[in-house]
Design a protein around this motif. Structure first.
Motif: not given
Length: 121
Positions: A52-57, A60-61, A102-107, A82-90
């Protein structure tokens, strides 16, 4: 000097530049996600809160990248979107099928972008 002026002076001295604030927020999100991955206990409150914190961040971006008054070149704004869309999809993938790998790519995205914002990338 008035009390309000003193408070403003203290705040203005301790406020970091926007790029540093963004980098610190990305690193905070990465640490939370890393903690979930390292201490994997399945889909729990920690996982939910970190995602949730990562998605909210990233929301904003993405919103900032889409504003007309954003001073960044269009290509950079598109890359952020595009990165934000990837983050949302992941994030959705992880919520539907929880898996710590699956968390590795977000990290990695957060850490790499933070390094770039801080001038280390």
């Amino acid at each position: 000097m008035s009390h309000a002026a003193q408070a403003y002076a203290r705040t203005s001295q301790t406020t970091a530049p926007p790029r540093e604030i963004e980098a610190q927020a990305l690193l905070k999100a990465a640490r939370q996600l890393q903690d979930v991955q390292t201490n994997w206990a399945g889909p729990n409150k920690n996982m939910h809160n970190a995602l949730l914190f990562n998605r909210r961040l990233w929301t904003i971006f993405m919103s900032a990248a889409e504003t007309d008054d954003n001073p960044q070149p269009l290509e950079i704004r598109q890359n952020i979107a595009n990165l934000a869309l990837f983050v949302m999809q992941r994030t959705i993938e992880i919520q539907l099928n929880p898996d710590p790998t699956k968390l590795k790519s977000l990290i990695d995205i957060n850490c790499n972008l933070a390094a770039g914002l801080a001038g280390r990338g």
